[in-house]
Write a protein that holds these residues in place. Structure first.
Motif, PDB file in Angstrom:
ATOM      1  N   PRO A 107       0.812  -1.222   0.000  1.00 28.58           N
ATOM      2  CA  PRO A 107       0.000   0.000   0.000  1.00 28.58           C
ATOM      3  C   PRO A 107       0.842   1.267   0.000  1.00 28.58           C
ATOM      4  O   PRO A 107       1.983   1.267   0.463  1.00 28.58           O
ATOM      5  N   LEU A 108       0.259   2.338  -0.532  1.00 30.85           N
ATOM      6  CA  LEU A 108       0.881   3.662  -0.478  1.00 30.85           C
ATOM      7  C   LEU A 108       0.200   4.471   0.612  1.00 30.85           C
ATOM      8  O   LEU A 108      -1.004   4.314   0.855  1.00 30.85           O
ATOM      9  N   TYR A 109       0.959   5.335   1.251  1.00 34.01           N
ATOM     10  CA  TYR A 109       0.426   6.218   2.286  1.00 34.01           C
ATOM     11  C   TYR A 109      -0.713   7.043   1.666  1.00 34.01           C
ATOM     12  O   TYR A 109      -0.626   7.439   0.504  1.00 34.01           O
ATOM     13  N   PRO A 110      -1.773   7.298   2.426  1.00 34.10           N
ATOM     14  CA  PRO A 110      -2.906   8.077   1.872  1.00 34.10           C
ATOM     15  C   PRO A 110      -2.457   9.407   1.258  1.00 34.10           C
ATOM     16  O   PRO A 110      -1.568  10.077   1.785  1.00 34.10           O
ATOM     17  N   GLU A 111      -3.070   9.751   0.144  1.00 36.46           N
ATOM     18  CA  GLU A 111      -2.799  10.989  -0.592  1.00 36.46           C
ATOM     19  C   GLU A 111      -1.343  11.084  -1.050  1.00 36.46           C
ATOM     20  O   GLU A 111      -0.739  12.154  -1.038  1.00 36.46           O
ATOM     21  N   ALA A 112      -0.786   9.957  -1.482  1.00 36.31           N
ATOM     22  CA  ALA A 112       0.575   9.942  -2.021  1.00 36.31           C
ATOM     23  C   ALA A 112       0.653  10.885  -3.218  1.00 36.31           C
ATOM     24  O   ALA A 112      -0.298  11.015  -3.989  1.00 36.31           O
ATOM     25  N   ARG A 113       1.794  11.558  -3.353  1.00 33.99           N
ATOM     26  CA  ARG A 113       1.982  12.500  -4.460  1.00 33.99           C
ATOM     27  C   ARG A 113       3.329  12.263  -5.130  1.00 33.99           C
ATOM     28  O   ARG A 113       4.221  11.680  -4.545  1.00 33.99           O
ATOM     29  N   PHE A 114       3.436  12.759  -6.340  1.00 31.98           N
ATOM     30  CA  PHE A 114       4.686  12.730  -7.095  1.00 31.98           C
ATOM     31  C   PHE A 114       5.236  11.310  -7.253  1.00 31.98           C
ATOM     32  O   PHE A 114       6.419  11.064  -7.070  1.00 31.98           O
ATOM     33  N   CYS A 115       4.370  10.377  -7.591  1.00 33.20           N
ATOM     34  CA  CYS A 115       4.776   8.982  -7.753  1.00 33.20           C
ATOM     35  C   CYS A 115       5.598   8.793  -9.020  1.00 33.20           C
ATOM     36  O   CYS A 115       5.275   9.354 -10.065  1.00 33.20           O
ATOM     37  N   GLN A 116       6.631   8.009  -8.877  1.00 31.49           N
ATOM     38  CA  GLN A 116       7.459   7.680 -10.034  1.00 31.49           C
ATOM     39  C   GLN A 116       7.849   6.209  -9.930  1.00 31.49           C
ATOM     40  O   GLN A 116       8.567   5.806  -9.025  1.00 31.49           O
ATOM     41  N   SER A 117       7.341   5.420 -10.880  1.00 28.84           N
ATOM     42  CA  SER A 117       7.637   4.002 -10.932  1.00 28.84           C
ATOM     43  C   SER A 117       8.843   3.772 -11.826  1.00 28.84           C
ATOM     44  O   SER A 117       8.971   4.398 -12.880  1.00 28.84           O
ATOM     45  N   PHE A 118       9.723   2.866 -11.409  1.00 31.88           N
ATOM     46  CA  PHE A 118      10.943   2.634 -12.166  1.00 31.88           C
ATOM     47  C   PHE A 118      10.932   1.329 -12.942  1.00 31.88           C
ATOM     48  O   PHE A 118      11.818   1.084 -13.729  1.00 31.88           O
ATOM     49  N   ASP A 119       9.942   0.474 -12.720  1.00 32.28           N
ATOM     50  CA  ASP A 119       9.795  -0.734 -13.526  1.00 32.28           C
ATOM     51  C   ASP A 119       8.484  -1.400 -13.167  1.00 32.28           C
ATOM     52  O   ASP A 119       8.071  -1.385 -12.016  1.00 32.28           O
ATOM     53  N   ASP A 120       7.819  -1.973 -14.147  1.00 28.20           N
ATOM     54  CA  ASP A 120       6.582  -2.697 -13.882  1.00 28.20           C
ATOM     55  C   ASP A 120       6.856  -4.154 -13.547  1.00 28.20           C
ATOM     56  O   ASP A 120       6.127  -4.784 -12.799  1.00 28.20           O
ATOM     57  N   LYS A 121       7.919  -4.712 -14.136  1.00 28.65           N
ATOM     58  CA  LYS A 121       8.285  -6.099 -13.875  1.00 28.65           C
ATOM     59  C   LYS A 121       9.186  -6.162 -12.649  1.00 28.65           C
ATOM     60  O   LYS A 121       9.933  -5.231 -12.365  1.00 28.65           O
ATOM     61  N   LEU A 122       9.113  -7.251 -11.932  1.00 35.09           N
ATOM     62  CA  LEU A 122       9.943  -7.428 -10.741  1.00 35.09           C
ATOM     63  C   LEU A 122      11.363  -7.802 -11.118  1.00 35.09           C
ATOM     64  O   LEU A 122      11.557  -8.541 -12.076  1.00 35.09           O
ATOM     65  N   PRO A 123      12.355  -7.311 -10.398  1.00 36.11           N
ATOM     66  CA  PRO A 123      12.255  -6.353  -9.299  1.00 36.11           C
ATOM     67  C   PRO A 123      11.833  -4.974  -9.808  1.00 36.11           C
ATOM     68  O   PRO A 123      12.198  -4.581 -10.920  1.00 36.11           O
ATOM     69  N   ALA A 124      11.052  -4.292  -8.990  1.00 34.40           N
ATOM     70  CA  ALA A 124      10.519  -2.984  -9.374  1.00 34.40           C
ATOM     71  C   ALA A 124      10.577  -2.038  -8.177  1.00 34.40           C
ATOM     72  O   ALA A 124      10.601  -2.470  -7.030  1.00 34.40           O
ATOM     73  N   SER A 125      10.586  -0.745  -8.477  1.00 34.32           N
ATOM     74  CA  SER A 125      10.594   0.245  -7.395  1.00 34.32           C
ATOM     75  C   SER A 125       9.684   1.412  -7.739  1.00 34.32           C
ATOM     76  O   SER A 125       9.414   1.690  -8.903  1.00 34.32           O
ATOM     77  N   LEU A 126       9.216   2.051  -6.693  1.00 31.13           N
ATOM     78  CA  LEU A 126       8.356   3.225  -6.820  1.00 31.13           C
ATOM     79  C   LEU A 126       8.753   4.210  -5.736  1.00 31.13           C
ATOM     80  O   LEU A 126       8.990   3.809  -4.596  1.00 31.13           O
ATOM     81  N   SER A 127       8.852   5.471  -6.091  1.00 32.53           N
ATOM     82  CA  SER A 127       9.146   6.534  -5.132  1.00 32.53           C
ATOM     83  C   SER A 127       7.983   7.514  -5.124  1.00 32.53           C
ATOM     84  O   SER A 127       7.376   7.761  -6.167  1.00 32.53           O
ATOM     85  N   TYR A 128       7.677   8.059  -3.941  1.00 37.40           N
ATOM     86  CA  TYR A 128       6.620   9.065  -3.845  1.00 37.40           C
ATOM     87  C   TYR A 128       6.819   9.923  -2.605  1.00 37.40           C
ATOM     88  O   TYR A 128       7.657   9.629  -1.760  1.00 37.40           O
TER      89      TYR A 128
END
Length: 111
Positions: free
Chosen positions: A30-51
């Protein structure tokens, strides 16, 4: 002045775009409520997301502890709180970011 207005418009546009692109979760994390400025770095695993989360590090950590349970490892490295779950297959890194927290999620494999 014209450049300043153009830059301000671009920032507002980016902020609106980033907010609407944040998913509710990332590979069942899960993402923290009202997450902003999300940037995903890959859809396939391993994958990362910053927000960006509008909370302090402790509030964000409490959210992840409540949502994911007791971590396998919980440590602070260079001012960042690192939570590892599912034998290290999910890693959540929390770092101070202005008035909130930058959250980095790394999912190595599905569990």
């Amino acid at each position: 002045m014209k450049n300043s207005l153009l830059l301000a418009g671009l920032l507002v546009s980016m902020a609106g775009h980033a907010t609407t692109n944040c998913p509710a979760d990332f590979h069942q994390t899960p993402l923290y409520p009202e997450a902003r400025f999300c940037q995903s770095f890959d859809d396939k695993l391993p994958a990362s997301l910053s927000y960006h989360a509008n909370s302090d590090i402790q509030q964000a950590a409490d959210f992840y502890l409540q949502q994911l349970g007791t971590p396998d490892n919980d440590e602070t490295l260079k001012g960042r709180r690192v939570l590892q779950f599912d034998q290290g297959q999910k890693v959540v890194v929390l770092s101070a970011d202005g008035q909130g927290t930058q959250v980095d999620i790394l999912v190595k494999s599905s569990s």
